[in-house]
Design an enzyme around this catalytic site. Sequence first.
Site, PDB file in Angstrom:
ATOM      1  N   GLY A  46       0.827  -1.288  -0.036  1.00 56.59           N
ATOM      2  CA  GLY A  46      -0.002  -0.133  -0.093  1.00 56.59           C
ATOM      3  C   GLY A  46       0.963   1.143   0.038  1.00 56.59           C
ATOM      4  O   GLY A  46       0.587   2.389  -0.576  1.00 56.59           O
ATOM      5  N   LYS A  90       4.132  -8.750  -6.893  1.00 62.42           N
ATOM      6  CA  LYS A  90       3.791  -7.473  -6.874  1.00 62.42           C
ATOM      7  C   LYS A  90       4.681  -6.836  -7.494  1.00 62.42           C
ATOM      8  O   LYS A  90       4.565  -5.852  -8.165  1.00 62.42           O
ATOM      9  CB  LYS A  90       3.768  -6.889  -5.332  1.00 62.42           C
ATOM     10  CG  LYS A  90       2.480  -7.300  -4.617  1.00 62.42           C
ATOM     11  CD  LYS A  90       2.372  -6.889  -3.157  1.00 62.42           C
ATOM     12  CE  LYS A  90       1.368  -7.090  -2.571  1.00 62.42           C
ATOM     13  NZ  LYS A  90       1.069  -6.950  -1.222  1.00 62.42           N
ATOM     14  N   ASN A 146       6.014  -5.670   8.884  1.00 67.85           N
ATOM     15  CA  ASN A 146       6.341  -6.415  10.033  1.00 67.85           C
ATOM     16  C   ASN A 146       7.831  -6.083  10.614  1.00 67.85           C
ATOM     17  O   ASN A 146       8.673  -5.803   9.842  1.00 67.85           O
ATOM     18  CB  ASN A 146       6.265  -7.937   9.663  1.00 67.85           C
ATOM     19  CG  ASN A 146       7.188  -8.268   8.465  1.00 67.85           C
ATOM     20  OD1 ASN A 146       8.257  -8.586   8.803  1.00 67.85           O
ATOM     21  ND2 ASN A 146       6.672  -8.259   7.284  1.00 67.85           N
ATOM     22  N   CYS A 191      17.524   0.593  18.213  1.00 66.67           N
ATOM     23  CA  CYS A 191      17.817   1.577  19.224  1.00 66.67           C
ATOM     24  C   CYS A 191      16.320   1.954  20.097  1.00 66.67           C
ATOM     25  O   CYS A 191      16.384   2.161  21.499  1.00 66.67           O
ATOM     26  CB  CYS A 191      18.338   3.288  18.817  1.00 66.67           C
ATOM     27  SG  CYS A 191      20.059   2.951  18.486  1.00 66.67           S
ATOM     28  N   CYS A 211      -8.508  -9.473  10.509  1.00 66.88           N
ATOM     29  CA  CYS A 211      -8.213  -8.493   9.885  1.00 66.88           C
ATOM     30  C   CYS A 211      -7.994  -6.959   9.966  1.00 66.88           C
ATOM     31  O   CYS A 211      -8.754  -6.389  10.916  1.00 66.88           O
ATOM     32  CB  CYS A 211      -9.496  -8.236   8.706  1.00 66.88           C
ATOM     33  SG  CYS A 211      -9.453  -7.266   7.264  1.00 66.88           S
ATOM     34  N   CYS A 264      22.222   0.103  22.231  1.00 64.09           N
ATOM     35  CA  CYS A 264      21.613  -0.635  21.496  1.00 64.09           C
ATOM     36  C   CYS A 264      22.061  -1.948  21.248  1.00 64.09           C
ATOM     37  O   CYS A 264      23.227  -2.462  21.604  1.00 64.09           O
ATOM     38  CB  CYS A 264      21.851   0.024  20.187  1.00 64.09           C
ATOM     39  SG  CYS A 264      20.937  -0.519  18.527  1.00 64.09           S
TER      40      CYS A 264
HETATM   41  P1  ATP Z   1      -1.957  -6.537   4.437  1.00 65.75           P
HETATM   42  O1  ATP Z   1      -0.838  -6.903   5.533  1.00 65.75           O
HETATM   43  O2  ATP Z   1      -2.729  -5.381   5.069  1.00 65.75           O
HETATM   44  O3  ATP Z   1      -2.905  -7.822   4.276  1.00 65.75           O
HETATM   45  P2  ATP Z   1      -0.127  -6.285   2.707  1.00 65.75           P
HETATM   46  O4  ATP Z   1       0.663  -7.666   3.054  1.00 65.75           O
HETATM   47  O5  ATP Z   1      -0.091  -5.991   1.190  1.00 65.75           O
HETATM   48  O6  ATP Z   1      -1.452  -5.891   3.262  1.00 65.75           O
HETATM   49  P3  ATP Z   1       1.198  -3.638   3.070  1.00 65.75           P
HETATM   50  O7  ATP Z   1       1.288  -3.069   4.227  1.00 65.75           O
HETATM   51  O8  ATP Z   1       0.458  -3.198   2.143  1.00 65.75           O
HETATM   52  O9  ATP Z   1       0.771  -5.145   3.229  1.00 65.75           O
HETATM   53  O10 ATP Z   1       2.757  -3.767   2.354  1.00 65.75           O
HETATM   54  C1  ATP Z   1       3.605  -4.291   3.000  1.00 65.75           C
HETATM   55  C2  ATP Z   1       4.581  -5.128   1.953  1.00 65.75           C
HETATM   56  O11 ATP Z   1       5.728  -5.568   2.343  1.00 65.75           O
HETATM   57  C3  ATP Z   1       3.685  -6.410   1.520  1.00 65.75           C
HETATM   58  O12 ATP Z   1       3.481  -6.323  -0.092  1.00 65.75           O
HETATM   59  C4  ATP Z   1       4.862  -7.484   1.580  1.00 65.75           C
HETATM   60  O13 ATP Z   1       4.737  -8.634   0.664  1.00 65.75           O
HETATM   61  C5  ATP Z   1       6.055  -6.755   1.710  1.00 65.75           C
HETATM   62  N1  ATP Z   1       6.889  -7.455   2.832  1.00 65.75           N
HETATM   63  C6  ATP Z   1       6.694  -7.826   4.299  1.00 65.75           C
HETATM   64  N2  ATP Z   1       7.829  -8.483   4.737  1.00 65.75           N
HETATM   65  C7  ATP Z   1       8.688  -8.870   3.472  1.00 65.75           C
HETATM   66  C8  ATP Z   1       9.944  -9.623   3.495  1.00 65.75           C
HETATM   67  N3  ATP Z   1      10.382 -10.307   4.529  1.00 65.75           N
HETATM   68  N4  ATP Z   1      10.550  -9.692   1.977  1.00 65.75           N
HETATM   69  C9  ATP Z   1       9.819  -8.901   0.990  1.00 65.75           C
HETATM   70  N5  ATP Z   1       8.841  -8.303   1.160  1.00 65.75           N
HETATM   71  C10 ATP Z   1       8.003  -8.350   2.347  1.00 65.75           C
HETATM   72 ZN    ZN Z   2      20.964   1.201  17.091  1.00 63.33          ZN
END
Ligand code: ATP
Ligand code: ZN
Length: 290
Positions: A46, A90, A146, A191, A211, A264
């Site tokens: 997004g 994507k 994440n 940190c 969700c 840290c």
């Molecule tokens: P939601 O979590 O709300 O279903 P989303 O997974 O598309 O939606 P967004 O916040 O829109 O999440 O975008 C975060 C993006 O980061 C995602 O497209 C996800 O695939 C990508 N992403 C997260 N962790 C990793 C990773 N370890 N390696 C590569 N891409 C990642």
């Molecule tokens: Zn640090």
Amino acid sequence: MQERQMSEEVRNDNPYSRLMALKRMGIVQNYQQIKEFTVLVVGVGGVGSVLCEMLTRCGIGKLIMYDYDKVELANMNRLFFTPQQVGLSKVEAAKQTLLNINPDVVIEAYNENITSGTGFNQLLERLQNGALKGGPVNLVLSCVDNYAARMTINSACNELDQVWMESGVSEDAMSAHIQLMIPGETACFACAVPVAVVENTEQQIKREGVCAASLPTTMGITAGFLAQNTLKYLLGFGQTTFLLGYNALADFFQNYAIMPNPECKDHNCLKRQQLNSEKLRLNKLQKRKE
Ligand code: ATP
Ligand code: ZN
């Protein structure tokens, strides 16, 4: 006379003439340099997809994109991807759209998980050698959702002394932030771990069947701030923000900086902090001599 009118029209038709007007107005002295810069974006969801579109339309030289996910119908409440792209990775879908908008941008797309062993090693390699003319990329932008992925980018950037910007949108879509990370000079992600992570709400929200909310507005605003600060950082105009917090309910903004934490847990962060204070000490001595 007619010829002059024609060439004016051609110039107005050219999107670069609008960008170069910033130079004529004295706001950005070196706008054309944008073509020389390489930005690596992790996460093309997004926030990341909109950010990539903005940088593409601004004429960035090269984009390196990482994402491990596919386009889903559930993503249609965000900007950028279309229902025809459902099922494509994507990064592949984004590459097609972006090259259609501006074929001059060099695009590398990796459908990889950056936290896996191979993904991480490849990321390190691209960070060091991915720039247009080889060598390190100019800036890394994190648009992941994440903790593990953020910590991975953090440790890679601390190891390589790579400047990066982190971004995040809260699970209720009502607040967001962007943060500039300069290894040794500003706090790194380890940190000062964000409250949501300390309270473990991210893991609770991310579990199967729960969700999280998301709004194209908050994500678009966050992407805009990230792209704006990318331009300022790369082209050296205005002030690049350190930490910008946005509260959507009150339209309230916070702007501040966090200093690095001397305790840290990331040993490369501590090493960068030591090198930085040594650099500051030498600068001070030099100034005294002058
Ligand atoms: P939601 O979590 O709300 O279903 P989303 O997974 O598309 O939606 P967004 O916040 O829109 O999440 O975008 C975060 C993006 O980061 C995602 O497209 C996800 O695939 C990508 N992403 C997260 N962790 C990793 C990773 N370890 N390696 C590569 N891409 C990642
Ligand atoms: Zn640090």
